[in-house]
Design an enzyme around this catalytic site. Structure first.
Site, PDB file in Angstrom:
ATOM      1  N   ASP A 161      -1.125 -30.889 -18.078  1.00 51.64           N
ATOM      2  CA  ASP A 161      -1.309 -32.035 -17.565  1.00 51.64           C
ATOM      3  C   ASP A 161      -2.023 -33.320 -18.496  1.00 51.64           C
ATOM      4  O   ASP A 161      -1.794 -34.273 -18.646  1.00 51.64           O
ATOM      5  CB  ASP A 161      -1.871 -32.037 -16.173  1.00 51.64           C
ATOM      6  CG  ASP A 161      -2.129 -33.298 -15.501  1.00 51.64           C
ATOM      7  OD1 ASP A 161      -1.065 -34.094 -15.470  1.00 51.64           O
ATOM      8  OD2 ASP A 161      -3.467 -33.822 -15.525  1.00 51.64           O
ATOM      9  N   ARG A 168       2.330 -40.097 -20.314  1.00 49.60           N
ATOM     10  CA  ARG A 168       2.892 -40.893 -19.437  1.00 49.60           C
ATOM     11  C   ARG A 168       2.240 -42.464 -19.533  1.00 49.60           C
ATOM     12  O   ARG A 168       2.723 -43.429 -19.404  1.00 49.60           O
ATOM     13  CB  ARG A 168       2.754 -40.555 -18.406  1.00 49.60           C
ATOM     14  CG  ARG A 168       3.668 -39.103 -18.145  1.00 49.60           C
ATOM     15  CD  ARG A 168       3.356 -38.665 -16.534  1.00 49.60           C
ATOM     16  NE  ARG A 168       3.022 -39.224 -15.443  1.00 49.60           N
ATOM     17  CZ  ARG A 168       2.169 -38.977 -14.804  1.00 49.60           C
ATOM     18  NH1 ARG A 168       1.187 -37.936 -14.789  1.00 49.60           N
ATOM     19  NH2 ARG A 168       1.930 -39.827 -13.481  1.00 49.60           N
ATOM     20  N   SER A 183       0.687 -33.699 -11.362  1.00 52.81           N
ATOM     21  CA  SER A 183      -0.127 -33.873 -12.213  1.00 52.81           C
ATOM     22  C   SER A 183      -1.411 -33.852 -11.157  1.00 52.81           C
ATOM     23  O   SER A 183      -2.382 -32.908 -11.704  1.00 52.81           O
ATOM     24  CB  SER A 183      -0.413 -35.540 -12.664  1.00 52.81           C
ATOM     25  OG  SER A 183      -1.808 -35.710 -13.273  1.00 52.81           O
ATOM     26  N   LYS A 187      -3.933 -29.901 -11.372  1.00 55.58           N
ATOM     27  CA  LYS A 187      -5.727 -29.728 -11.584  1.00 55.58           C
ATOM     28  C   LYS A 187      -6.148 -29.182 -10.240  1.00 55.58           C
ATOM     29  O   LYS A 187      -7.059 -28.295 -10.424  1.00 55.58           O
ATOM     30  CB  LYS A 187      -6.018 -31.102 -11.817  1.00 55.58           C
ATOM     31  CG  LYS A 187      -5.581 -31.680 -13.393  1.00 55.58           C
ATOM     32  CD  LYS A 187      -5.991 -32.926 -13.702  1.00 55.58           C
ATOM     33  CE  LYS A 187      -5.396 -34.080 -12.858  1.00 55.58           C
ATOM     34  NZ  LYS A 187      -5.106 -35.029 -13.548  1.00 55.58           N
TER      35      LYS A 187
HETATM   36  N1  URA Z   1      -4.138 -39.257 -11.482  1.00 55.45           N
HETATM   37  C1  URA Z   1      -3.784 -38.067 -11.876  1.00 55.45           C
HETATM   38  O1  URA Z   1      -4.521 -37.240 -12.067  1.00 55.45           O
HETATM   39  N2  URA Z   1      -2.616 -38.089 -12.330  1.00 55.45           N
HETATM   40  C2  URA Z   1      -1.713 -39.121 -12.261  1.00 55.45           C
HETATM   41  O2  URA Z   1      -0.531 -39.000 -12.502  1.00 55.45           O
HETATM   42  C3  URA Z   1      -2.248 -40.131 -11.819  1.00 55.45           C
HETATM   43  C4  URA Z   1      -3.262 -40.272 -11.158  1.00 55.45           C
END
Ligand code: URA
Length: 433
Positions: A161, A168, A183, A187
């Site tokens: 990620d 991104r 994403s 986490k």
């Molecule tokens: N926060 C994140 O952890 N990922 C994203 O893609 C956008 C905001």
């Protein structure tokens, strides 16, 4: 797995087999697929979306790209909270110790501020000595012994990620619901939690500007969590104006300590009660939301939550005296009032504008690598619906090295003054379970 074939399929709106999604992410994480191919895939996902099984496979692949914490040594249900970010959103600081004081363990892995939004880690680091870079065994031991620990994302949690998010960011593909949802959830799931409360902010100061998009993001994240066997509840909360009165790092830490003393702004206390009650229900210590709310309220009012915060600060290397003696926190050298230009009522406050102003003073970051000044920020004097007289302060800028402009002009432009107070909008706009 042939990378160009995966990209072509997504480009042509075909459904990707889950094992190809997994293999692509694995190969990208190891450096076997170059950035340009991963960028082409995320752009194809941005444009064409993901089916539920592709989304599940993508989240699973990112989650498994690194270490998945094993919190089995901690008794009970482990519950975290995640906010999609806003202006003045310091909720993790009062919430985690309040929930821990009520008997639910909170293993919290938080982020830093970027752009107009602040980050929990920056606010915690305003406390002299406070460390957010603890090793995983110490994190687990502290959650077991104290009921809470607040750290930053380690290098080993969901590294795919980290790599994809940076990509991104550089390819205008952040703003995609499936990519954001996978994403965030990869986490959170890597933390090894049992349940999660999501605070999805809606409005001008939030990532999601409309309630419809916020709801879609919340539903997508709940579905991912539930697909992984976790209990996930999402709240859609109003970010049309900043939360509380303080925007900055030390200043938001102080406001959080006030809430932990049973005081502080009503909106910050209210959301602490709403989200905390839900965490206690998910954690199995409250019979229902009303019971949870009563318990969180009692912990804020009787000093139990504050004492848990003092112990957390000390355990993470910080000066626990700062919780009571705010003079031990970094303080800005200069102040500048932004006065109202007309008489009337505050009818709108563009939270994003105020967040950008705080960033320009040094409280936030324009780029990931920027440093923040913990002392600076903005103290709002007026909120939605408040009456104002000409020249009366709307807000005070707390400054060190940077002068009042352009922050003063941004704050001035963020406030709309009209002849009548606006219709009140609720703080909680909806929930998804
Ligand atoms: N926060 C994140 O952890 N990922 C994203 O893609 C956008 C905001």
């Amino acid at each position: 797995m042939i990378p160009t074939e995966v990209i072509r399929r997504k480009r042509d709106r075909e459904r990707l087999p889950p094992d190809e999604v997994r293999d692509f992410v694995r190969a990208y994480t190891k450096g076997e697929v170059p950035d340009y191919q991963a960028a082409a895939l995320v752009m194809a996902i941005y444009l064409n979306g993901l089916h539920a099984d592709e989304l599940h496979a993508l989240t699973e692949a990112m989650l498994r790209s690194g270490e998945v914490l094993d919190l089995a040594a901690i008794p009970g249900v482990k519950v975290d909270k995640h906010s999609t970010g806003g202006v003045g959103d310091k909720l993790s600081l009062p919430l985690a110790p309040a929930v821990a004081a009520c008997g639910v363990a909170v293993p919290m892995v938080s982020g830093r501020g970027l752009g107009h939004t602040g980050g929990t880690l920056d606010k915690l680091e305003a406390i002299p000595g406070f460390r957010v870079d603890l090793e995983v065994p110490r994190f687990i031991a502290q959650v077991r012994d104290l009921g809470l620990c607040l750290i930053g994302q380690t290098a080993t949690l969901a590294p795919a990620d980290r790599k994809l998010y940076a990509l991104r960011d550089a390819t205008a593909t952040v703003d995609s619901i499936p990519l954001i949802a996978s994403s965030i959830m990869s986490k959170k799931l890597a933390e090894g939690i049992d349940a999660l409360v999501l605070d999805v902010k809606v409005g001008r100061g939030a990532f999601m500007k409309t309630e419809a998009r916020a709801r879609e993001l919340a539903q997508t994240m709940c579905a991912i969590g539930q697909g992984h066997g976790k209990r996930v509840v999402a709240y859609l909360t109003n970010m049309d104006q900043p939360l509380g009165l303080a925007i900055g790092n030390a200043t938001e830490a102080i406001e959080s300590f006030e809430v932990l003393k049973g005081r502080g702004p009503g909106d910050v206390r209210e959301l602490t009660l709403v989200l905390g009650a839900e965490m206690l229900v998910l954690g199995g210590v409250a019979a229902d939301l009303a019971d949870g709310r009563r318990r969180i309220g009692a912990a804020l009012d009787d000093g139990a939550a504050l004492e848990r915060m003092r112990r957390c600060v000390a355990a993470q290397g910080g000066d626990p005296r700062a919780v009571d003696d705010y003079g031990r926190l970094p303080t800005a050298r200069r102040r500048h009032d932004v006065g109202a230009r007309a008489a009337g009522y505050v009818t709108a406050i563009d939270a994003e504008g105020v967040g950008v102003a705080a960033m320009r003073l040094g409280a936030g970051r324009q780029k990931k690598e920027d440093a923040v000044d913990p002392a600076v920020g903005i103290a709002l004097a007026k909120k939605l619906g408040d009456p104002v007289a000409p020249g009366e302060p709307l807000a005070t800028l707390l400054m060190n090295d940077v002068g009042p402009e352009p922050a003063a002009a941004l704050v001035q432009a963020a406030y709309c003054i009209g002849p009548a107070p606006p219709a009140a909008r609720p703080l909680v706009l909806g929930e998804i379970r």
